[in-house]
Design an enzyme around this catalytic site. Structure first.
Site, short mmCIF file in Angstrom:
data_model
loop_
_atom_site.label_atom_id
_atom_site.label_comp_id
_atom_site.label_asym_id
_atom_site.label_seq_id
_atom_site.Cartn_x
_atom_site.Cartn_y
_atom_site.Cartn_z
N PRO A 195 -5.18 -8.51 -0.02
CG PRO A 195 -4.07 -10.30 0.99
CD PRO A 195 -4.80 -9.90 -0.23
CD GLU A 196 -4.97 -1.86 0.26
OE1 GLU A 196 -4.50 -0.90 0.89
OE2 GLU A 196 -5.92 -1.75 -0.52
#
Ligand code: ZN
Length: 269
Positions: free
Chosen positions: A2-3
């Site tokens: 996840p960013e």
């Protein structure tokens, strides 16, 4: 992995459920999280949920005793809220906080995720400037780039200047701005910096609006996947036709600072 938009999506989904809830008890079921002193959590009321960089920060402070529960999802971590049946494979549940109504669960198949307690706000403040903060302006970006050097895309990934860029969105922003990710930042003109700023803010806002990009593991706290993936223009498209109208180029992949970068050499200069 996840960013920032994905973490922001989780934070926003948690905000729909957690503020005002009281933690009745907390339990760790993974040796890697054994340092977490769950006794400190019992009885605390959740004031709010924030994001600091890629950290999920759950505020459990009282006027006299500040306390934040910080969660880093890393590769495969998922933070889920349930108000009934458990949603996932129990073998991967690492942490649970039972609330006065419902519960928060941390699932992590690969066990790189981290949960820790912080006792002062300075303990989770990221070193750089957040893309979504009002302080992130074209002038501030120009200042940060300043007299720096080195290629653009790896520079965007440094978290000590700008907080929030990850590998997917760094490629996407360079493409949208028409900038070659290999360009030295020292060569960027004021107009190009302005364009870079514009597309950074636009792409992150749009990614958050669409719940982030889900490749395999990512989901918000209600178990919903993000659908920004269909808007990706270059990331993961090596060898495919450039999506910019009128461009006949092909998306290429290069490795910069150990990470894959996707770009169109025809329209990114
Ligand atoms: Zn192109």
């Amino acid at each position: 992995m996840p960013e920032m938009p994905e973490v922001e999506t989780v934070v926003r989904s948690l905000r729909r459920h957690l503020p005002g809830r009281r933690i009745r008890r907390a339990q760790v079921s993974d040796d890697k999280l054994a340092d977490l002193d769950t006794k400190l959590l019992a009885g605390r009321t959740i004031l709010g949920v924030e994001r600091a960089g890629k950290l999920i920060v759950i505020d459990l402070s009282t006027t006299r005793r500040p306390l934040w529960l910080c969660v880093h999802l890393r590769m495969t971590g998922r933070l889920l809220f349930t108000d009934g049946a458990l949603p996932l494979n129990e073998a991967h549940r690492r942490f649970t906080a039972t609330l006065d109504r419902g519960a928060i669960h941390f699932y992590d198949t690969r066990r790189f995720g981290r949960i820790h307690l912080v006792f002062e706000a300075a303990g989770f403040a990221p070193p750089g400037i957040e893309i979504l903060s009002p302080e992130f302006t074209p002038a501030r970006l120009a200042e940060l780039i300043g007299s720096g050097r080195g290629p653009l895309k790896p520079w965007l990934l440094r978290q000590d200047r700008i907080v929030g860029f990850g590998n997917i969105y760094a490629s996407e922003v360079c493409f949208a701005a028409g900038l070659d990710p290999r360009r030295s930042i020292a060569t960027l003109s004021p107009a190009e910096i302005k364009t870079l700023h514009h597309h950074t803010v636009r792409i992150f806002a749009k990614a958050i609006e669409h719940g982030g990009t889900t490749f395999q593991d990512f989901m918000d706290c209600e178990g919903k996947s993000g659908n920004y993936r269909r808007f990706l223009k270059v990331y993961g498209r090596e060898g495919e036709q450039c999506k910019r109208r009128g461009c006949s180029g092909q998306v290429q992949r290069v490795v910069q600072a150990g990470r894959s970068t996707f770009f169109c050499p025809t329209c990114q200069r």
